[in-house]
Design a protein around this motif. Structure first.
Motif, PDB file in Angstrom:
ATOM      1  N   PHE A   7      28.848  13.069 -14.165  1.00  0.00           N
ATOM      2  CA  PHE A   7      27.734  13.140 -14.160  1.00  0.00           C
ATOM      3  C   PHE A   7      27.371  13.606 -15.866  1.00  0.00           C
ATOM      4  CE2 PHE A   7      28.139  14.249  -9.824  1.00  0.00           C
ATOM      5  CZ  PHE A   7      26.739  13.643  -9.056  1.00  0.00           C
ATOM      6  N   CYS A   8      28.292  13.935 -16.573  1.00  0.00           N
ATOM      7  CA  CYS A   8      27.635  14.022 -17.754  1.00  0.00           C
ATOM      8  C   CYS A   8      27.663  12.978 -18.871  1.00  0.00           C
ATOM      9  CB  CYS A   8      29.548  14.699 -18.378  1.00  0.00           C
ATOM     10  SG  CYS A   8      30.247  15.882 -18.521  1.00  0.00           S
ATOM     11  N   SER A   9      27.750  11.268 -18.336  1.00  0.00           N
ATOM     12  CA  SER A   9      27.101  10.711 -19.062  1.00  0.00           C
ATOM     13  C   SER A   9      25.665  10.134 -17.847  1.00  0.00           C
ATOM     14  CB  SER A   9      28.179   9.710 -18.783  1.00  0.00           C
ATOM     15  OG  SER A   9      28.785   8.525 -18.007  1.00  0.00           O
ATOM     16  N   GLN A  10      24.831  11.040 -16.795  1.00  0.00           N
ATOM     17  CA  GLN A  10      24.176  10.531 -16.318  1.00  0.00           C
ATOM     18  C   GLN A  10      23.502  11.472 -16.783  1.00  0.00           C
ATOM     19  OE1 GLN A  10      23.530   7.778 -14.575  1.00  0.00           O
ATOM     20  NE2 GLN A  10      25.756   6.755 -14.190  1.00  0.00           N
ATOM     21  N   PRO A  11      22.584  11.290 -17.466  1.00  0.00           N
ATOM     22  CA  PRO A  11      21.213  12.350 -17.776  1.00  0.00           C
ATOM     23  C   PRO A  11      19.715  12.529 -17.296  1.00  0.00           C
ATOM     24  CG  PRO A  11      21.239  10.125 -19.273  1.00  0.00           C
ATOM     25  CD  PRO A  11      21.898   9.495 -18.843  1.00  0.00           C
ATOM     26  N   GLU A  12      19.726  11.292 -16.198  1.00  0.00           N
ATOM     27  CA  GLU A  12      18.260  11.473 -15.149  1.00  0.00           C
ATOM     28  C   GLU A  12      18.735  11.646 -13.712  1.00  0.00           C
ATOM     29  OE1 GLU A  12      15.546   9.027 -15.241  1.00  0.00           O
ATOM     30  OE2 GLU A  12      16.197   7.459 -16.707  1.00  0.00           O
ATOM     31  N   ILE A  13      20.198  12.205 -13.413  1.00  0.00           N
ATOM     32  CA  ILE A  13      20.851  12.574 -12.592  1.00  0.00           C
ATOM     33  C   ILE A  13      21.895  13.727 -12.138  1.00  0.00           C
ATOM     34  CG2 ILE A  13      20.177  10.221 -11.295  1.00  0.00           C
ATOM     35  CD1 ILE A  13      23.285   9.662 -11.430  1.00  0.00           C
ATOM     36  N   ASN A  14      21.578  14.485 -11.209  1.00  0.00           N
ATOM     37  CA  ASN A  14      22.710  15.010 -11.391  1.00  0.00           C
ATOM     38  C   ASN A  14      23.579  15.423  -9.636  1.00  0.00           C
ATOM     39  OD1 ASN A  14      20.826  17.433  -9.527  1.00  0.00           O
ATOM     40  ND2 ASN A  14      19.874  17.565 -11.184  1.00  0.00           N
ATOM     41  N   ASP A  15      24.442  16.696  -9.806  1.00  0.00           N
ATOM     42  CA  ASP A  15      24.739  16.668  -8.875  1.00  0.00           C
ATOM     43  C   ASP A  15      24.151  17.050  -6.904  1.00  0.00           C
ATOM     44  OD1 ASP A  15      24.794  19.051  -9.644  1.00  0.00           O
ATOM     45  OD2 ASP A  15      26.529  19.934  -8.968  1.00  0.00           O
ATOM     46  N   LYS A  16      23.085  17.988  -7.608  1.00  0.00           N
ATOM     47  CA  LYS A  16      21.946  18.220  -5.853  1.00  0.00           C
ATOM     48  C   LYS A  16      21.348  16.731  -5.748  1.00  0.00           C
ATOM     49  CE  LYS A  16      21.268  23.348  -8.253  1.00  0.00           C
ATOM     50  NZ  LYS A  16      20.822  23.987  -8.356  1.00  0.00           N
ATOM     51  N   MET A  17      21.254  16.333  -6.840  1.00  0.00           N
ATOM     52  CA  MET A  17      20.129  15.044  -6.143  1.00  0.00           C
ATOM     53  C   MET A  17      21.647  14.090  -5.553  1.00  0.00           C
ATOM     54  SD  MET A  17      18.694  14.254  -9.769  1.00  0.00           S
ATOM     55  CE  MET A  17      17.625  12.209  -9.208  1.00  0.00           C
ATOM     56  N   ARG A  18      23.018  13.937  -6.021  1.00  0.00           N
ATOM     57  CA  ARG A  18      23.726  13.153  -5.374  1.00  0.00           C
ATOM     58  C   ARG A  18      24.025  14.003  -4.253  1.00  0.00           C
ATOM     59  NH1 ARG A  18      28.817  13.797  -3.898  1.00  0.00           N
ATOM     60  NH2 ARG A  18      30.353  11.971  -3.759  1.00  0.00           N
ATOM     61  N   ALA A  19      23.827  14.710  -3.317  1.00  0.00           N
ATOM     62  CA  ALA A  19      24.421  15.804  -2.508  1.00  0.00           C
ATOM     63  C   ALA A  19      23.093  15.453  -2.296  1.00  0.00           C
ATOM     64  CB  ALA A  19      24.220  17.334  -2.890  1.00  0.00           C
ATOM     65  N   ILE A  20      21.786  15.038  -2.090  1.00  0.00           N
ATOM     66  CA  ILE A  20      20.315  14.564  -1.485  1.00  0.00           C
ATOM     67  C   ILE A  20      20.730  13.464  -1.272  1.00  0.00           C
ATOM     68  CG2 ILE A  20      18.202  14.386  -1.152  1.00  0.00           C
ATOM     69  CD1 ILE A  20      17.735  17.137  -3.783  1.00  0.00           C
ATOM     70  N   LEU A  21      21.082  12.077  -1.861  1.00  0.00           N
ATOM     71  CA  LEU A  21      21.010  10.819  -1.644  1.00  0.00           C
ATOM     72  C   LEU A  21      22.168  11.148   0.141  1.00  0.00           C
ATOM     73  CD1 LEU A  21      20.258   8.035  -2.258  1.00  0.00           C
ATOM     74  CD2 LEU A  21      22.479   8.525  -4.020  1.00  0.00           C
ATOM     75  N   ILE A  22      23.760  11.178  -0.756  1.00  0.00           N
ATOM     76  CA  ILE A  22      24.476  11.622   0.281  1.00  0.00           C
ATOM     77  C   ILE A  22      23.905  11.607   2.103  1.00  0.00           C
ATOM     78  CG2 ILE A  22      26.924  12.473   0.906  1.00  0.00           C
ATOM     79  CD1 ILE A  22      26.775  10.675  -1.402  1.00  0.00           C
TER      80      ILE A  22
END
Length: 177
Positions: A7-22
């Motif tokens: 996530f440090c190298s992903q400026p446009e997404i975060n862990d909450k967005m990942r949780a929603i996607l999963i």
């Protein structure tokens, strides 16, 4: 192992967005009636891709649905049409965008999408402790594994550790140990 700090190298997404996607992937997985292993392959592909390449927010769901498409090709007997994957995104992406993303994913991952999943480890443990055929106990562990994947903090643990943790919780809950 995956880079748990991607996530440090992903400026446009975060862990909450990942949780929603999963969470959305889990819903689609259930709606399509897919094998359990397909879900883990999908999540693995998503995390591997994010570990290696930046993605724009507008293409994040495209990554998810295309990863599911790839996992189904690898693991399912009956495959759905590409237009069904486009439809499940509410037509946010078309068939050619999904096919193009599939090519990008394979290039980024160098076609390396095989791995021992946490479900494989969990099944071995359940067989050895004698709960593989006890649906109540076995399904609790599967639920725990899915819950682990929603939380990005679990990326720092190996899949075998996740499987051991799920097994341990099941054994404690049902007083097997």
């Amino acid at each position: 192992r995956l880079n748990e700090n991607y996530f440090c190298s992903q400026p446009e997404i975060n862990d909450k967005m990942r949780a929603i996607l999963i969470d959305w992937i889990i819903d689609v997985h259930n709606k399509f009636g897919l094998k359990e292993e397909t879900l883990y392959i999908t999540i693995y592909i998503i995390d591997c891709y994010l570990s290696l390449k930046k993605i724009e927010r507008c293409n994040f769901q495209l990554l998810g649905v295309t990863s599911l498409f790839i996992a189904c090709k690898q693991n399912e007997i009956i495959l759905r049409r590409l237009k069904e994957y486009a439809y499940i995104t509410d037509n946010a992406y078309n068939e050619s965008e999904i096919a193009n993303m599939e090519n990008i994913i394979f290039k980024v991952l160098d076609f390396n999408i095989l791995f021992p999943s946490p479900l494989s480890f969990y099944e071995i443990i359940c067989y050895n402790i004698g709960i593989i055929n006890d649906n109540e106990k076995y399904n609790l562990g599967q639920f725990l594994l899915q819950s682990f994947f929603i939380d990005s903090n679990s990326l720092k643990y190996s899949y075998s550790t996740m499987a051991c943790a799920a097994s341990y919780i099941v054994m404690k809950f049902f007083k097997i140990i």
